[in-house]
Motif scaffolding. Sequence first.
Motif, short mmCIF file in Angstrom:
data_model
loop_
_atom_site.label_atom_id
_atom_site.label_comp_id
_atom_site.label_asym_id
_atom_site.label_seq_id
_atom_site.Cartn_x
_atom_site.Cartn_y
_atom_site.Cartn_z
N ARG A 54 0.82 -1.22 0.00
CA ARG A 54 0.00 0.00 0.00
C ARG A 54 0.85 1.27 0.00
O ARG A 54 0.42 2.33 -0.46
N PHE A 55 2.07 1.17 0.55
CA PHE A 55 2.93 2.34 0.69
C PHE A 55 3.79 2.58 -0.56
O PHE A 55 4.54 3.55 -0.59
N LEU A 56 3.71 1.69 -1.55
CA LEU A 56 4.44 1.89 -2.79
C LEU A 56 3.72 2.90 -3.67
O LEU A 56 2.54 3.22 -3.45
N SER A 57 4.42 3.39 -4.68
CA SER A 57 3.79 4.30 -5.63
C SER A 57 2.69 3.56 -6.39
O SER A 57 2.71 2.34 -6.53
N ARG A 58 1.74 4.32 -6.91
CA ARG A 58 0.58 3.72 -7.55
C ARG A 58 0.96 2.90 -8.79
O ARG A 58 0.29 1.93 -9.13
N ASP A 59 2.05 3.26 -9.46
CA ASP A 59 2.43 2.55 -10.68
C ASP A 59 3.51 1.50 -10.44
O ASP A 59 4.12 1.01 -11.40
N HIS A 60 3.76 1.16 -9.20
CA HIS A 60 4.81 0.18 -8.92
C HIS A 60 4.36 -1.21 -9.37
O HIS A 60 3.20 -1.62 -9.18
N LYS A 61 5.31 -1.96 -9.96
CA LYS A 61 4.96 -3.26 -10.54
C LYS A 61 4.55 -4.27 -9.48
O LYS A 61 3.80 -5.21 -9.77
N TRP A 62 5.03 -4.14 -8.24
CA TRP A 62 4.68 -5.12 -7.22
C TRP A 62 3.22 -5.03 -6.79
O TRP A 62 2.70 -5.97 -6.20
N ARG A 63 2.57 -3.92 -7.06
CA ARG A 63 1.15 -3.83 -6.72
C ARG A 63 0.32 -4.82 -7.54
O ARG A 63 -0.73 -5.28 -7.08
N ARG A 64 0.79 -5.15 -8.71
CA ARG A 64 0.06 -6.08 -9.58
C ARG A 64 0.59 -7.51 -9.48
O ARG A 64 0.06 -8.41 -10.14
N ASN A 65 1.62 -7.72 -8.69
CA ASN A 65 2.22 -9.04 -8.57
C ASN A 65 1.42 -9.88 -7.58
O ASN A 65 1.25 -9.50 -6.41
N LYS A 66 0.95 -11.02 -8.01
CA LYS A 66 0.18 -11.90 -7.15
C LYS A 66 1.01 -13.05 -6.60
O LYS A 66 0.93 -13.39 -5.43
N SER A 67 1.84 -13.64 -7.45
CA SER A 67 2.51 -14.89 -7.09
C SER A 67 3.52 -14.71 -5.96
O SER A 67 3.73 -15.63 -5.16
N CYS A 68 4.14 -13.54 -5.86
CA CYS A 68 5.17 -13.34 -4.85
C CYS A 68 4.61 -12.86 -3.51
O CYS A 68 5.35 -12.79 -2.53
N PHE A 69 3.32 -12.54 -3.48
CA PHE A 69 2.75 -12.02 -2.24
C PHE A 69 1.59 -12.90 -1.79
O PHE A 69 1.79 -14.06 -1.47
N ASN A 70 0.39 -12.39 -1.79
CA ASN A 70 -0.75 -13.12 -1.21
C ASN A 70 -1.76 -13.54 -2.26
O ASN A 70 -2.95 -13.69 -1.95
N ASN A 71 -1.32 -13.69 -3.51
CA ASN A 71 -2.20 -14.09 -4.61
C ASN A 71 -3.28 -13.05 -4.91
O ASN A 71 -4.31 -13.37 -5.51
N GLU A 72 -3.05 -11.81 -4.51
CA GLU A 72 -4.00 -10.73 -4.78
C GLU A 72 -3.22 -9.49 -5.22
O GLU A 72 -2.06 -9.31 -4.86
N THR A 73 -3.90 -8.65 -5.99
CA THR A 73 -3.32 -7.36 -6.34
C THR A 73 -3.60 -6.37 -5.21
O THR A 73 -4.46 -6.59 -4.35
N GLU A 74 -2.86 -5.27 -5.22
CA GLU A 74 -3.00 -4.26 -4.17
C GLU A 74 -3.37 -2.92 -4.81
O GLU A 74 -2.60 -2.35 -5.58
N ASN A 75 -4.59 -2.44 -4.51
CA ASN A 75 -5.08 -1.19 -5.08
C ASN A 75 -5.33 -0.12 -4.03
O ASN A 75 -5.79 0.97 -4.37
N ARG A 76 -5.05 -0.42 -2.78
CA ARG A 76 -5.33 0.55 -1.71
C ARG A 76 -4.23 1.59 -1.61
O ARG A 76 -3.08 1.34 -1.97
N ASP A 77 -4.59 2.74 -1.10
CA ASP A 77 -3.62 3.80 -0.83
C ASP A 77 -3.07 3.63 0.58
O ASP A 77 -3.67 2.96 1.45
#
Length: 731
Positions: A54-77
């Motif tokens: 959530r603390f990354l910039s809005r266009d950061h690639k890890w916000r869309r990464n599912k496999s390396c985190f919790n199998n979900e994208t992150e769209n929150r601010d």
Amino acid sequence: MHAALMWTINDFPAYAMLSGWSTKGKLACPYCHMHTDHLWLKYGRKYCYMGHRRFLSRDHKWRRNKSCFNNETENRDAPVPLSGNDVVQQHASFEQETFGKTRKRKRDDDNKWHNWRNKSIFFDLPYWKNLLIRHNLDVMHIEKNICDSFLGTLLDMDGKSKDTLKARLDLQHLKIRKDLHPNVSNGKYTLNLACYNLTKDEKKMLCKFLHGVRMPDGYASNLKRCVDLEGCKVSGLKTHDCHVLFQKLLPIWVRNILPKKFVVPFLELSLFFAAIYSKELNPEELAKLSRTIPETLCRLEMILPPQFFDIMMHLPIHLAEEARLGGPVAYRCMYPVERYLRTLKGYVRNKAHPEGSIAEGYIAEECLTFCSHFFGNIDTKLNQPERHEAAARDEGPAGLSVFGTIDHSKKGFTFETLSKAEMKQIRHYIITNCEESNSWTDEHLDELTRAGAHSVQKRHRDEFVDWFERRIQALHKEGKVNDLLYALSRGPDPRARVYNRTFINGFFFRNDSVERDLNTQNSGVVVRGDARSGNLDWFGVIKKIICVDFPSEKEVVLFQCDWFDVPSANKNQSTGYKKDDYGYIDVDTTRLRYRDDPYILGIQAEQVFYVRDVKKINWVSIVRLKPRDLYAMPSVGNDDDGTGADADLLDIVVGDTNVPDIDGDVESWSRSGMEGASGDASDIPKIPEVDPGYDELQSDSDSCDDDETYINDGHVPHLVLDESDDDEFFV
């Protein structure tokens, strides 16, 4: 006279008592408040706090990464901390709780007061709601608990490791990192070694490494007493021990053992704490830390199990912004508070009435301190000398840069007559490193060059001292040079004073022969290079501390050293010197150089200490230090060009550690080809049917006796009034 309260300095459990916001449960973060990202672990039976994307910039690639985190994208601010007016508004939505025990009741998640337990009395102050920082996060205990978590996980210590069977089962339940799930077959389970796990031999190497570390006097406690070589355990670490361990020692060892995908975020987190603990904070650097700490925690989220991310692992994401608002951490942390609490605890003589004993001891201390001001000729705490005598340095406009004033009160020296060869070496080094004689040094080199002499540097080294003496004597007769330059040209008294120890430039130095049987190390020295040497630094060990006397009550302090091998300019490696990708330097102590030029000026010396490699006995890693009680403060004054003030004469910047970038996502979380833990499959627990969580309110009194999140740093022990164990009270 009026007093104002700037903020409170307290540990994390006391944060809840002073602010009114509970630091337990699923909304434990006072900065994220109702938006705290929490996850209940089914097997670990605790909350973890992740969601740092959530603390990354809005266009950061890890916000869309599912496999390396919790199998979900992150769209929150990122959550916005509550302002003082927001807190007052939320306080208006509930009534102040009364003191005493109250019956437990179900919590309503839609209730407006969320994790509030009571209203802070500090809001009765008219200015309190306007403060940007009202309560400081406890950086000291945050760093200690993170260090304990890493060390316990690396050594797989019982009760300290965050990578247990239950942690692996939680990974399986969350359907992430399949190669770390327990493998069950034939009634047994096996756990693959993760990228942060150590083998049995590596655990022994780590314990042996910590057991053999020798640090400078007063830098940290003796880690040897905390290391169990047989059981591969480390226990009894004080808070400052963890501070040194996490920032200096563990990164040196980890970089050569574990994979890069773990080492990089570990080093980033270590450097983050080192940066916010700095004596001087740069606003631009703090802004950079605020941008990089979310990436660091996200890298750790990719690797470490969710059980690792307790509330202490989450709080660093708020520390850089808090440092930007509040200033250096050293003035807002719990170190002086805990030390003074230990002093007060030492006043206790009657454990049946500890408060009265503390009051009596405090009053007696104040009275004695007041009376001691009237006894100037009696040794008291106010006029006792410093532990180490500081070497004086004459900075007057008529003095030379290499001269200091002779201090006849210094003791502990022996006289030694220098040979002619030693005198020539010493005189040559002093003259060529004196700023006031640089013009004559260049003049002699030009003369040799114009004469077409062979081996200009060798002839300069052999002939310059005599040439300089003749040149200055002639100029002195004409009245063109002062008496100090004339004294410099004539040379010092051949009877030198030789010391075993000295204190200079804010560092305490000893020669190598004195500390052979000691557990401390103060003989390491470094001299910074300049542009002519390719900005290479020279590292060595002090063999002798020499003071030579000049006329007019002047002296020069020199160190005779053994110098280790260094590469040529613009290179990072030689036979006895290696600089890795992370910026750490290793040297071979058996390969020595510059035997014909062993001397340096004491004012040029800075201190380092060497950490021996457990694999290569002759190799050591270098740890650079900052001087104590010295700050890079700008000089006061206005420049004509408006560029600002000049920096202080002493540059105390320590060499940077580099953290290389790693591209790509984490595809494998295990260490291939290595066996992990195993056990009986019947030991695998089942998921509990009911999640206890924090749906029921705890007692509203927030009693410390029931506070399971109390952080015991090992420095100030609990006050236990047990008559059967009197000796353990005074630790």
